[in-house]
Enzyme design. Structure first.
Site, PDB file in Angstrom:
ATOM      1  N   LYS A 160       0.819  -1.218   0.000  1.00 31.73           N
ATOM      2  CA  LYS A 160       0.000   0.000   0.000  1.00 31.73           C
ATOM      3  C   LYS A 160       0.846   1.258   0.000  1.00 31.73           C
ATOM      4  O   LYS A 160       0.443   2.275  -0.559  1.00 31.73           O
ATOM      5  CB  LYS A 160      -0.954   0.010   1.195  1.00 31.73           C
ATOM      6  CG  LYS A 160      -2.104  -0.971   1.055  1.00 31.73           C
ATOM      7  CD  LYS A 160      -3.250  -0.620   1.986  1.00 31.73           C
ATOM      8  CE  LYS A 160      -4.418  -1.558   1.782  1.00 31.73           C
ATOM      9  NZ  LYS A 160      -5.484  -1.359   2.743  1.00 31.73           N
ATOM     10  N   LYS A 165      -5.009  -9.606  -7.486  1.00 33.17           N
ATOM     11  CA  LYS A 165      -6.175  -9.777  -6.631  1.00 33.17           C
ATOM     12  C   LYS A 165      -7.340  -8.889  -7.101  1.00 33.17           C
ATOM     13  O   LYS A 165      -7.109  -7.761  -7.530  1.00 33.17           O
ATOM     14  CB  LYS A 165      -5.769  -9.342  -5.215  1.00 33.17           C
ATOM     15  CG  LYS A 165      -6.499  -9.995  -4.105  1.00 33.17           C
ATOM     16  CD  LYS A 165      -5.917  -9.570  -2.768  1.00 33.17           C
ATOM     17  CE  LYS A 165      -6.204  -8.107  -2.489  1.00 33.17           C
ATOM     18  NZ  LYS A 165      -5.946  -7.690  -1.110  1.00 33.17           N
ATOM     19  N   LYS A 225     -10.801  -3.297  -4.732  1.00 32.33           N
ATOM     20  CA  LYS A 225     -11.620  -2.078  -4.773  1.00 32.33           C
ATOM     21  C   LYS A 225     -10.943  -0.973  -5.546  1.00 32.33           C
ATOM     22  O   LYS A 225     -11.593  -0.107  -6.102  1.00 32.33           O
ATOM     23  CB  LYS A 225     -11.779  -1.533  -3.346  1.00 32.33           C
ATOM     24  CG  LYS A 225     -12.579  -2.352  -2.424  1.00 32.33           C
ATOM     25  CD  LYS A 225     -12.422  -1.820  -0.997  1.00 32.33           C
ATOM     26  CE  LYS A 225     -13.339  -2.590  -0.067  1.00 32.33           C
ATOM     27  NZ  LYS A 225     -13.216  -2.173   1.317  1.00 32.33           N
TER      28      LYS A 225
HETATM   29  P1  AMP Z   1     -11.217  -4.890   2.875  1.00 31.03           P
HETATM   30  O1  AMP Z   1     -12.147  -4.410   1.872  1.00 31.03           O
HETATM   31  O2  AMP Z   1      -9.787  -4.745   2.497  1.00 31.03           O
HETATM   32  O3  AMP Z   1     -11.537  -4.358   4.243  1.00 31.03           O
HETATM   33  O4  AMP Z   1     -11.452  -6.464   2.943  1.00 31.03           O
HETATM   34  C1  AMP Z   1     -12.590  -7.042   3.557  1.00 31.03           C
HETATM   35  C2  AMP Z   1     -12.457  -8.546   3.562  1.00 31.03           C
HETATM   36  O5  AMP Z   1     -12.506  -9.058   2.224  1.00 31.03           O
HETATM   37  C3  AMP Z   1     -11.151  -9.047   4.168  1.00 31.03           C
HETATM   38  O6  AMP Z   1     -11.410 -10.184   4.970  1.00 31.03           O
HETATM   39  C4  AMP Z   1     -10.325  -9.416   2.958  1.00 31.03           C
HETATM   40  O7  AMP Z   1      -9.402 -10.427   3.254  1.00 31.03           O
HETATM   41  C5  AMP Z   1     -11.393  -9.912   1.975  1.00 31.03           C
HETATM   42  N1  AMP Z   1     -10.959  -9.744   0.569  1.00 31.03           N
HETATM   43  C6  AMP Z   1     -10.653  -8.578  -0.063  1.00 31.03           C
HETATM   44  N2  AMP Z   1     -10.308  -8.793  -1.362  1.00 31.03           N
HETATM   45  C7  AMP Z   1     -10.404 -10.145  -1.567  1.00 31.03           C
HETATM   46  C8  AMP Z   1     -10.192 -11.006  -2.695  1.00 31.03           C
HETATM   47  N3  AMP Z   1      -9.818 -10.525  -3.881  1.00 31.03           N
HETATM   48  N4  AMP Z   1     -10.381 -12.331  -2.527  1.00 31.03           N
HETATM   49  C9  AMP Z   1     -10.774 -12.829  -1.323  1.00 31.03           C
HETATM   50  N5  AMP Z   1     -10.995 -12.082  -0.228  1.00 31.03           N
HETATM   51  C10 AMP Z   1     -10.820 -10.751  -0.324  1.00 31.03           C
END
Ligand code: AMP
Ligand code: TRP
Length: 333
Positions: free
Chosen positions: A114, A198, A201
């Protein structure tokens, strides 16, 4: 055995299929098991480790809350709240940051990703982000933390911090060492445009992800345009090596249909990607567009969403407020 579940999602917009299959779908299953006590947190303090627009942040907090509920988390059964409403999170984070060595944080790969090339310009908050996450989890004596695979290292750090606190202050089992709940298969959903990246967002291309607010037509179009390769679909897992896009689409199909990759390979082995894409688009739009419709409905009911968050915060405050007082007492404040 009853589990105490805690997890968090950042209100940074564009929640997508990776968030759903990697995390939120598991939250729903855990919420549905009456033995579990679940707490799901909209981690807005984490969100500001990167600059946020004021109005957008406010909207995203509500949208993430709406996504939890629309996906099937019942706010009368689980606690849903936003982190900034419960003081103990920031306070606990300070205490734990005085005890975690910098060496542990220097290993965190998410910070490196990041922060990018110019680490000097990244905020200190981004650097200590995993300590705030440890505080979130440890304040609730969580026994299990469902997350996507990318959070594994942060959970290991949480475990180390808990053990160090207990040792340094000679208070054996005071902070509970939590277990990660990470799916064994399909734990990382990849971009629809690049099977090595990956699904995220922040990817500038909207075609790289299925947003949980996409309409049926958008979902169908994105699956149609998803990258594939020029070979037919194999019927054995080992033949997916070096075919990341094929593996990803088959993985998404398996995960959303709750079936093994083997079963999916049996169904589609020897067929063309157009067959897989047709069925995948159908199952995704059947599962995701009801969620998307419900999110849109809930977003228009701000009063309801704010009430859910307020009630959740009051319940969370009761638990975390007590724990932080005990923590302060142990330290000698
Ligand atoms: P975040 O939006 O970064 O707060 O992520 C929220 C949850 O979604 C966390 O548990 C991440 O590990 C999971 N997550 C985010 N992107 C992915 C992805 N591409 N594949 C699987 N899990 C994800
Ligand atoms: N760091 C997590 C992510 O980016 C979000 C998060 C914050 C979290 N606090 C948490 C996840 C506590 C689980 C438990 O996805």
């Amino acid at each position: 055995m009853s589990k105490k579940i805690f997890s968090g999602v950042q209100p940074t917009g564009n929640l997508h299929l990776g968030n759903y299959l990697g995390a939120i779908k598991n939250f729903v299953d855990l919420n549905n098991d009456i033995q579990n006590e679940c707490i799901f947190c909209v981690v807005d303090l984490h969100a500001i480790t990167i600059k946020q627009d004021r109005d957008q942040l406010t909207n995203n907090i509500r949208e993430t809350t709406a996504t939890f509920i629309a996906s099937g988390i019942d706010p009368t059964k689980s606690i849903i709240f936003n982190q900034s409403k419960v003081h103990a999170h920031a306070e606990g984070s300070w205490i734990l940051s005085c005890l975690a060595p910098m060496g542990w944080l220097n290993r965190m790969t998410q910070f490196k990703e990041k922060a990018g090339k110019d680490k000097e310009k990244a905020s200190v908050g981004l650097y200590i982000y995993p300590i705030l996450m440890a505080s979130d989890i440890l304040l609730y004596d969580a026994t299990h933390v469902p997350v996507g695979e990318d959070q594994k290292q942060h959970l290991e750090l949480t475990r180390d911090i808990a053990q160090k606190f207990n040792k340094d202050f000679n208070c054996d089992d005071f902070l509970k060492v939590p277990e990660p709940l990470i799916k064994k298969s399909f734990a990382r959903i990849m971009s629809l445009k690049d099977g090595l990246k990956k699904m995220s967002k922040s990817d500038p291309s909207d075609l790289s992800r299925i947003n949980l607010t996409d309409t049926k037509d958008e979902i169908i179009n994105k699956i149609k345009k998803a990258k594939t390769d020029s070979f037919p679909i194999p019927n054995e897992e080992k033949k997916l090596i070096d075919r990341p896009e094929a593996e990803n689409l088959l993985g998404i199909y398996s995960s959303i249909s709750n079936q093994t990759l083997d079963k999916t390979l049996n169904e589609f082995g020897g067929k063309n990607f157009s067959d897989l894409k047709r069925d995948l688009a159908e199952i995704l739009s059947n599962k995701i567009s009801p969620i998307s419709n419900e999110i849109k409905k809930l977003i228009n009911d701000q009063g309801y969403l704010d009430k859910v968050l307020l009630q959740g915060a009051s319940k969370a405050e009761e638990i975390a407020g007590k724990k932080i007082e005990e923590m302060k007492n142990i330290i000698g404040f």
